[in-house]
Structures are given as structure tokens and as C-alpha cells.
Design a protein around this motif. Structure first.
Motif, PDB file in Angstrom:
ATOM      1  N   SER A   1      73.437  18.068  16.297  1.00 40.21           N
ATOM      2  CA  SER A   1      73.343  17.934  14.851  1.00 40.21           C
ATOM      3  C   SER A   1      71.893  18.040  14.393  1.00 40.21           C
ATOM      4  CB  SER A   1      73.895  16.583  14.422  1.00 40.21           C
ATOM      5  OG  SER A   1      73.126  15.576  15.014  1.00 40.21           O
ATOM      6  N   VAL A   2      71.733  18.164  13.091  1.00 44.89           N
ATOM      7  CA  VAL A   2      70.403  18.142  12.491  1.00 44.89           C
ATOM      8  C   VAL A   2      70.357  16.930  11.575  1.00 44.89           C
ATOM      9  CG1 VAL A   2      68.696  19.448  11.209  1.00 44.89           C
ATOM     10  CG2 VAL A   2      70.483  20.658  12.426  1.00 44.89           C
ATOM     11  N   MET A   3      69.334  16.092  11.730  1.00 42.88           N
ATOM     12  CA  MET A   3      69.234  14.907  10.881  1.00 42.88           C
ATOM     13  C   MET A   3      68.231  15.130   9.768  1.00 42.88           C
ATOM     14  SD  MET A   3      69.648  11.846  13.490  1.00 42.88           S
ATOM     15  CE  MET A   3      71.129  11.017  13.165  1.00 42.88           C
ATOM     16  N   MET A   4      68.097  14.098   8.941  1.00 43.74           N
ATOM     17  CA  MET A   4      67.274  14.231   7.734  1.00 43.74           C
ATOM     18  C   MET A   4      65.882  14.818   8.012  1.00 43.74           C
ATOM     19  SD  MET A   4      66.148  11.255   5.121  1.00 43.74           S
ATOM     20  CE  MET A   4      64.534  10.992   5.814  1.00 43.74           C
ATOM     21  N   PHE A   5      65.473  15.762   7.173  1.00 42.46           N
ATOM     22  CA  PHE A   5      64.126  16.312   7.275  1.00 42.46           C
ATOM     23  C   PHE A   5      63.193  15.468   6.416  1.00 42.46           C
ATOM     24  CE2 PHE A   5      64.840  21.047   8.506  1.00 42.46           C
ATOM     25  CZ  PHE A   5      65.384  20.622   9.689  1.00 42.46           C
ATOM     26  N   LYS A   6      62.093  15.018   6.996  1.00 47.85           N
ATOM     27  CA  LYS A   6      61.132  14.241   6.219  1.00 47.85           C
ATOM     28  C   LYS A   6      60.492  15.170   5.198  1.00 47.85           C
ATOM     29  CE  LYS A   6      60.589  10.390   9.119  1.00 47.85           C
ATOM     30  NZ  LYS A   6      61.614  10.699  10.057  1.00 47.85           N
ATOM     31  N   LYS A   7      60.258  14.630   4.002  1.00 48.55           N
ATOM     32  CA  LYS A   7      59.875  15.532   2.923  1.00 48.55           C
ATOM     33  C   LYS A   7      58.420  15.989   3.011  1.00 48.55           C
ATOM     34  CE  LYS A   7      58.667  12.246  -0.715  1.00 48.55           C
ATOM     35  NZ  LYS A   7      58.858  10.863  -0.356  1.00 48.55           N
ATOM     36  N   GLY A   8      57.597  15.284   3.795  1.00 54.32           N
ATOM     37  CA  GLY A   8      56.173  15.582   3.873  1.00 54.32           C
ATOM     38  C   GLY A   8      55.833  17.050   4.069  1.00 54.32           C
ATOM     39  N   SER A   9      56.507  17.690   5.037  1.00 64.66           N
ATOM     40  CA  SER A   9      56.165  19.081   5.347  1.00 64.66           C
ATOM     41  C   SER A   9      56.543  20.037   4.210  1.00 64.66           C
ATOM     42  CB  SER A   9      56.852  19.523   6.624  1.00 64.66           C
ATOM     43  OG  SER A   9      57.734  18.554   7.097  1.00 64.66           O
ATOM     44  N   PHE A  10      57.388  19.562   3.289  1.00 70.02           N
ATOM     45  CA  PHE A  10      57.820  20.443   2.225  1.00 70.02           C
ATOM     46  C   PHE A  10      57.005  20.235   0.951  1.00 70.02           C
ATOM     47  CE2 PHE A  10      61.158  19.848   5.243  1.00 70.02           C
ATOM     48  CZ  PHE A  10      61.621  21.123   5.444  1.00 70.02           C
ATOM     49  N   GLU A  11      56.060  19.288   1.046  1.00 68.87           N
ATOM     50  CA  GLU A  11      55.205  19.035  -0.117  1.00 68.87           C
ATOM     51  C   GLU A  11      53.918  19.831  -0.039  1.00 68.87           C
ATOM     52  OE1 GLU A  11      54.943  14.832   0.314  1.00 68.87           O
ATOM     53  OE2 GLU A  11      56.404  14.429  -1.278  1.00 68.87           O
ATOM     54  N   ILE A  12      53.673  20.465   1.106  1.00 69.51           N
ATOM     55  CA  ILE A  12      52.409  21.156   1.313  1.00 69.51           C
ATOM     56  C   ILE A  12      52.354  22.436   0.497  1.00 69.51           C
ATOM     57  CG2 ILE A  12      50.929  22.198   3.071  1.00 69.51           C
ATOM     58  CD1 ILE A  12      52.518  20.401   5.082  1.00 69.51           C
ATOM     59  N   GLY A  13      53.513  23.024   0.254  1.00 75.67           N
ATOM     60  CA  GLY A  13      53.543  24.318  -0.418  1.00 75.67           C
ATOM     61  C   GLY A  13      53.452  25.404   0.621  1.00 75.67           C
ATOM     62  N   GLY A  14      53.458  26.650   0.197  1.00 79.37           N
ATOM     63  CA  GLY A  14      53.425  27.748   1.155  1.00 79.37           C
ATOM     64  C   GLY A  14      54.830  28.109   1.598  1.00 79.37           C
ATOM     65  N   THR A  15      54.904  29.206   2.337  1.00 74.67           N
ATOM     66  CA  THR A  15      56.202  29.716   2.740  1.00 74.67           C
ATOM     67  C   THR A  15      56.743  28.913   3.908  1.00 74.67           C
ATOM     68  OG1 THR A  15      55.198  31.837   2.265  1.00 74.67           O
ATOM     69  CG2 THR A  15      57.394  31.874   3.190  1.00 74.67           C
ATOM     70  N   ILE A  16      58.028  28.604   3.865  1.00 77.31           N
ATOM     71  CA  ILE A  16      58.672  27.899   4.975  1.00 77.31           C
ATOM     72  C   ILE A  16      59.478  28.908   5.788  1.00 77.31           C
ATOM     73  CG2 ILE A  16      60.421  26.173   5.573  1.00 77.31           C
ATOM     74  CD1 ILE A  16      58.185  24.685   4.437  1.00 77.31           C
ATOM     75  N   TYR A  17      59.243  28.920   7.088  1.00 79.38           N
ATOM     76  CA  TYR A  17      60.023  29.790   7.974  1.00 79.38           C
ATOM     77  C   TYR A  17      60.939  28.912   8.831  1.00 79.38           C
ATOM     78  CZ  TYR A  17      56.557  33.340   6.766  1.00 79.38           C
ATOM     79  OH  TYR A  17      55.757  34.202   6.093  1.00 79.38           O
ATOM     80  N   PRO A  18      62.227  28.811   8.484  1.00 76.24           N
ATOM     81  CA  PRO A  18      63.108  27.948   9.277  1.00 76.24           C
ATOM     82  C   PRO A  18      63.495  28.620  10.601  1.00 76.24           C
ATOM     83  CG  PRO A  18      64.028  28.435   7.093  1.00 76.24           C
ATOM     84  CD  PRO A  18      62.938  29.404   7.351  1.00 76.24           C
ATOM     85  N   VAL A  19      63.582  27.811  11.628  1.00 81.24           N
ATOM     86  CA  VAL A  19      64.001  28.300  12.944  1.00 81.24           C
ATOM     87  C   VAL A  19      65.056  27.345  13.491  1.00 81.24           C
ATOM     88  CG1 VAL A  19      63.273  28.706  15.320  1.00 81.24           C
ATOM     89  CG2 VAL A  19      61.780  29.353  13.453  1.00 81.24           C
ATOM     90  N   ALA A  20      66.169  27.903  13.979  1.00 75.89           N
ATOM     91  CA  ALA A  20      67.209  27.067  14.579  1.00 75.89           C
ATOM     92  C   ALA A  20      67.172  27.261  16.082  1.00 75.89           C
ATOM     93  CB  ALA A  20      68.580  27.454  14.023  1.00 75.89           C
ATOM     94  N   ILE A  21      67.173  26.144  16.816  1.00 74.21           N
ATOM     95  CA  ILE A  21      67.170  26.210  18.282  1.00 74.21           C
ATOM     96  C   ILE A  21      68.433  25.527  18.792  1.00 74.21           C
ATOM     97  CG2 ILE A  21      65.879  25.679  20.379  1.00 74.21           C
ATOM     98  CD1 ILE A  21      63.447  25.166  18.607  1.00 74.21           C
ATOM     99  N   LYS A  22      69.190  26.232  19.605  1.00 73.83           N
ATOM    100  CA  LYS A  22      70.401  25.628  20.168  1.00 73.83           C
ATOM    101  C   LYS A  22      70.406  25.856  21.680  1.00 73.83           C
ATOM    102  CE  LYS A  22      74.666  24.029  20.434  1.00 73.83           C
ATOM    103  NZ  LYS A  22      74.839  22.590  20.488  1.00 73.83           N
ATOM    104  N   TYR A  23      70.454  24.755  22.438  1.00 76.30           N
ATOM    105  CA  TYR A  23      70.493  24.856  23.895  1.00 76.30           C
ATOM    106  C   TYR A  23      71.944  24.892  24.365  1.00 76.30           C
ATOM    107  CZ  TYR A  23      65.600  23.491  23.778  1.00 76.30           C
ATOM    108  OH  TYR A  23      64.258  23.448  23.549  1.00 76.30           O
ATOM    109  N   ASP A  24      72.163  25.513  25.498  1.00 77.46           N
ATOM    110  CA  ASP A  24      73.499  25.524  26.077  1.00 77.46           C
ATOM    111  C   ASP A  24      73.618  24.356  27.048  1.00 77.46           C
ATOM    112  OD1 ASP A  24      75.883  25.995  27.291  1.00 77.46           O
ATOM    113  OD2 ASP A  24      75.628  28.162  27.384  1.00 77.46           O
TER     114      ASP A  24
END
Lengths: 161, 446
Positions: free
Chosen positions: B320-343
């Protein structure tokens, strides 16, 4: 492929719990592994704190009452047997169980026992009666203290000059 | 006796030469000789065969297991309003007073007991349960005698993992890490020419490639056209510190984090010499303005590498993915999301930091079968107008959860250690009291 937990739980214990609660063998082993993962003290029993560590239960307005239902009067620890006995109240009543008429030992998940469980949530002092005061206290747990603020706001008039 | 020692020396020499020619050199230049691919094919075939064998042995039990694989109980996930409404439908409305009925406690009780049997949060911090046994004893399924063949394969597996793979992987990890420290320190001595950043990137990527081979990592990157660009922020879901090795195999990032002591500290200090990573002292971390400012400065400098942040703030078990802390989204600039899934079939990648130390975790990883994972680069995201940082964080989180096939949870990963705040309980109470009292009526329910 038995789970690791089953190796710690003796086969005869599983049989006894099966008879008492009506849970199946695999349900018991899976609930046992849940029990051990909640048991942070690793002493084979759960304390009130162990339950409160579950966030979803901690935010439940009746969380404390539910936790209390696991503990017999005056005790702070519950073992796996007691844990299962309380959970058994919430097993659905199956069709083949309804027809069985054995008044001597009523199953834990019967209608009466389910209602008794709910009754005891309101019966704070465990005297088998729900007083007006107890009902109010439980109601207050469910709605919180917000009403008070509400009343204070609604019952005041701002006087000018 | 002397013959023996020359023999040993000779064997060690051959061993090192083999490592260098078969692993180090391909890692340096980023090509593959196909050895790990062959190993993976054999591994997949073996595990498939073992699963088939076990299914035959436990035909009925397997069916039961498969149905129970995703949960112990079946929940009727209705909202409080809906469920209480249903409860009350069969009951006459009380003649006077508020809308409270005695049976309302049924709803809370059932919810409470459900969360005792199974909850969304605490289970995310323990290893994921597997549907079928993967021939590793430490998973939820213990060893059990099924057939002679299977036991032989299991024994062979232990031999291969502990006697061949583990020493090889440990050697590689040591070479990789010491090379990282030496390489970055050496590059750090160079003057600030353009070749410096190029060299620094090369050294970084090379070391991470060696480390990744030390974990037998098979990584599949998807949608490479969306790779994070300079002057952006890359956010990813967090399972283990190895996430960094996985992502850096495909390009360099500037890391953000706290200064550590010990081995981690040595590596951090070496890395910062060649490349502008952002490390904070523990005391500085508390000063949110300072953190935001330093990160802003970094992002605004378009020549600097994209920042890599794990906004969950803790390792989650990759379901699962849990809550994202808002700090990194207050900086501004482009966000590049990456999803990592292990087998999880090939080894449990989740680092349960309250149970294992870093070193023992790494040893467990090195004695697993392999590390197989998928990495998805998602299209860049920007904060929309009228959207605050929290909403933006949630939008990015859902995108990652959706792509990686992970459960999207609202809960804060910090609950691993801290207790839940009282305000959440008050929210529940408020919701219920608005049902009982009604939003506008001032009538008291007693």
C-alpha cells in the motif's frame, strides 16, 4: 502448509477453542498469528495498550468500551483463549446452528449473547442494569464534547453598547 | 602446507578476476552478459514447479487459502450514515428528543471488532503474507515435508543461496560501497569543471549498478520518457533503503535526508563531496523553514540533479501507499512521481526497522533468491490552481498507488511509532453527533 503460528499453538488447544467458539482450524491459526502480532510484550497475553495501538480502534468513539469487553472484571491481561471467546460473539449464526436446540450450553454467537454483549457496553459498572447516568455517559463518548460548545454558542446573544 | 596456501591464494585470485571480468566491467558500462537473466529463468521455472507440487499435495487447502489470501473477514464498507440508516430502518423513531437509538452502538462495535481482527495500518508494517511458499523458511509458510524431490530442491536452494550467492553478493556490496566512497572522494578533489559533474554521475551510477548486482536485482523500468528532469522533485513510495539503489541504477538523484552516524555517515560525507546532496543535521530537520528554503534553492538551480524524496517518511510493506507528508509538495517545481513495486515471490524487500538492524536486513536480502521489481515513471505533475499542498499530495499518491497496484491509504505512516491523534476520534464523534442532533438543531439529545 501450516503457518508458523500453528507450531506454537498446541493441537489440543486448537480443538478446545474450536469446540468452545465454533471457529474453524484455519481461522484459529490465522487469528493466533494476528494475536501474536498485536502482543508487543511477547508474553502470550494482550494488555489494554496493545489494543489501543490499533489506530482504527483508537479513533472509534466506543473503542474503550470494546476493549473493556475483552477483560474480565479486575484483570488487565487477556490470553488467546479469552480473546477468541470475545471474538466468537461476532461469528454469524449459521443455518445448521439455528436448528440445534441445546439449551444447556448456548453458543457464544447466539442472538441472546450478541444482545448481552451490546447491553454490557452500556453497563459501565457491570451491575446488570443500565442506569440513566450510564446511558448518558456512553452517549457522551459517542458524540464527544462538541455539543457543549454548540450549546454555548447557540444560547448566547452578543449585546452591543 | 605451503602448497595449500598457494592454492588458496590462487583460488581467491581467480575468484576476484571472475568478479571483475563478469560483473564489474559490465556494471561500469551498463551492459549485461545474460548471466542473471539465465539465473532468473531457472528460478522462475523452479518456483513454478514447486508451487505445482504443493498444490497437488494440498488440493483442498489451497482453494481455501486462495480465497482467504486477501483477508480474514469480509467487510461491508458502508459509510456511517448509510449503515446507521439501515440499522434504524427497522426501528420506530423515538417520539421525543434527538435521533439516538440504543442500537447505534452495533455499528461502532462491529467496526471496532473488525479492526481488532484486521486493520489497515499495523498490518502494513509487517511482512506481506504470501499465497504460496517460495522455498524460503522465513516467510509466513514454514517448511513442511511434501515430497523427497521438493526437499532436495529446498536443500539445494539453501546451498546455492548461502554458499555461492551470499559470498559473491557480499564481495560485490563491499566493492561497490568502498568504490563509492573512494570514487566520490576522488572526484570531489577535482576543480568545478563540467567534467566533474559528468564524472560524479558516472561514479555514482557505476557503484549503484555494482550494488544492484550484489542483490541480484532485476529491474524493469516502464515509460522511460517520463524520467525525472533536472530542477524537479522525484517522489516515490518507500519500502526499503534499497529503493535508492533501484532508482539510481537508471540515473542520478540528489538525496535529501538526515545525517547518520556509522557506515551510513561515511558514505554520506563522501557522496556530498562530488555532488550536491542535501543532508541535514538532526536539529536542523526540526526547522521547517530552513529545510524548505534549502530545498527551494536546490530546485531553482536548473543545473542541479532532481531531488529524490520518499514522502511517506517510513518504510511500508509494499502492499500500500500511506499518507504523503505535505512538506515536499510545498517547495514548488515539477513533481515526477515514481511507483516501485517489488515481487514478493523472490524475497521480501520490506525493511521492518523495528525488528531488524540495517546490516541484518541486508544479509537477509543477500540470502534471498533475488530482488525483482518494477519501476514506473509517471508523467510529471504540477500543483493546480486552488489546490493546496495536502490535496496535491493526495493526488500524486493516488496516481502512484494506481500505477503500482497498491492500496491507497489515508493513514499516516508515522503511526508505526506514534499514537493516533485525538482529533481523528473527535472527527468520528462529530460525524455521529451531527447525525443524532442534526447540524442546525440545538436540541440536546438528553
Amino acid at each position: 502448509m501450516g503457518s508458523r503460528a500453528s507450531t506454537l499453538l498446541r493441537e489440543e488447544e486448537i480443538e478446545e477453542i474450536k469446540k468452545e467458539t465454533g471457529f474453524s482450524h484455519s481461522q484459529i491459526t490465522r487469528l493466533y498469528s494476528r494475536f501474536t502480532s498485536l502482543d508487543k510484550g511477547e508474553n502470550g497475553t494482550l494488555s489494554r495498550e496493545d489494543f489501543q495501538r490499533i489506530p482504527e480502534l483508537a479513533i472509534n468513539p466506543l473503542g474503550d468500551r470494546i476493549i473493556n469487553a475483552f477483560f474480565p472484571e479486575g484483570e488487565d491481561q487477556v490470553n488467546f483463549r479469552g480473546f477468541m471467546r470475545t471474538l466468537a460473539h461476532f461469528r454469524p449464526i449459521e443455518d445448521n446452528e439455528k436448528s440445534k436446540n441445546s439449551p444447556a450450553s448456548e453458543p457464544l454467537n447466539s442472538r441472546t449473547n450478541k444482545l448481552l454483549f451490546a447491553f454490557r457496553l452500556y453497563d459501565l459498572d457491570r451491575d446488570d442494569k443500565i442506569s440513566r447516568d450510564e446511558l448518558l455517559q456512553v452517549l457522551r463518548m459517542m458524540v464527544g464534547v462538541l455539543e457543549k460548545v454548540d450549546v454555548e454558542q447557540k444560547m448566547s446573544i452578543r449585546f452591543l453598547h | 602446507m605451503e602448497d595449500f596456501w598457494t592454492g588458496v591464494l590462487w583460488a581467491v585470485k581467480i575468484w576476484l578476476y571472475l568478479i571483475i571480468s563478469l560483473i564489474m566491467i559490465p556494471a561500469m558500462f551498463g551492459f549485461s552478459l545474460g548471466i542473471s537473466e539465465t539465473y532468473m529463468t531457472i528460478l522462475v521455472k523452479t518456483l513454478e514447479w514447486a508451487t505445482l507440487k504443493m498444490q497437488k499435495a494440498h488440493a483442498e487447502e489451497q482453494a481455501l487459502k486462495a480465497s482467504a489470501a486477501n483477508g480474514l473477514i469480509q467487510r461491508e464498507g458502508g459509510s456511517m450514515e448509510k449503515e446507521l440508516g439501515e440499522l434504524r430502518a427497522s426501528r420506530p423513531k423515538p417520539p421525543v428528543g434527538g435521533d439516538f437509538t440504543l442500537s447505534d452502538c452495533f455499528y461502532f462495535t462491529r467496526r471496532g471488532i473488525e479492526s481488532i481482527v484486521e486493520d489497515e495500518v499495523t498490518q502494513r508494517f509487517t511482512s506481506e503474507e504470501l499465497v504460496s511458499w517460495n522455498l524460503l523458511t522465513r516467510t509466513n509458510n514454514d517448511f513442511e515435508y511434501i515430497s523427497l524431490k521438493l526437499t532436495l530442491v529446498y536443500g539445494l536452494g539453501i546451498f546455492v543461496r548461502y554458499c555461492i550467492l551470499a559470498p559473491l553478493r557480499i564481495t560485490l556490496a563491499c566493492i561497490g560501497l568502498s568504490w563509492l566512497v573512494i570514487g566520490t572522494s576522488a572526484v570531489g578533489l577535482l576543480p568545478n569543471w563540467r567534467i566533474k559533474s559528468w564524472l560524479s554521475e558516472w561514479v555514482h551510477v557505476m557503484c549503484y549498478r555494482i550494488c544492484a548486482r550484489g542483490l541480484s536485482a532485476t529491474i524493469r523500468y516502464h515509460n522511460r520518457e517520463n524520467k525525472p528532469q533536472k530542477g524537479g522533485i522525484c517522489v516515490a513510495n518507500h519500502t526499503t533503503p534499497i529503493d535508492i539503489v533501484i532508482l539510481c541504477n537508471d540515473g542520478c538523484y540528489a538525496m535529501v535526508g538526515q545525517v547518520h552516524g556509522g557506515l551510513m555517515g561515511v558514505i554520506q560525507r563522501a557522496m556530498v563531496r562530488s555532488c550536491p546532496h542535501v543532508w541535514f543535521e538532526r536539529a536542523e530537520m526540526k526547522d521547517r523553514h530552513l529545510v524548505t528554503k534549502r530545498l527551494k534553492d536546490h530546485v531553482n538551480d536548473k543545473k542541479k540533479l532532481p531531488i529524490l524524496i520518499f514522502p511517506e517518511g517510513t518504510c511500508v510493506n509494499n502492499t500500500s501507499v500511506m499518507m504523503f507528508k505535505k512538506g515536499s509538495f510545498e517547495i514548488g517545481g515539477t513533481i515526477y512521481p515514481v511507483a516501485i513495486k517489488y515481487d514478493p515471490k523472490f524475497g521480501d524487500a520490506f525493511w521492518n526497522s523495528s525488528k531488524y538492524s540495517m546490516v541484518s536486513y541486508l544479509l537477509r536480502m543477500m540470502t534471498s533468491w533475488a530482488l525483482v521489481c518494477n519501476v514506473w515513471y509517471l508523467p510529471a505533475m504540477h500543483q493546480q490552481e486552488g489546490e493546496d499542498a495536502v490535496q496535491f499530495a493526495n493526488r500524486v499518491k493516488s496516481a502512484i498507488a494506481h500505477q503500482g497496484g497498491l492500496v491507497d491509504l489515508q493513514w499516516d505512516g508515522g503511526l508505526k511509532r506514534a499514537k493516533v491523534k485525538d482529533t481523528f476520534k473527535e472527527q468520528q464523534q462529530k460525524k455521529y453527533s451531527s447525525m443524532v442532533v442534526g447540524d442546525d438543531s440545538s436540541s440536546n439529545s438528553d
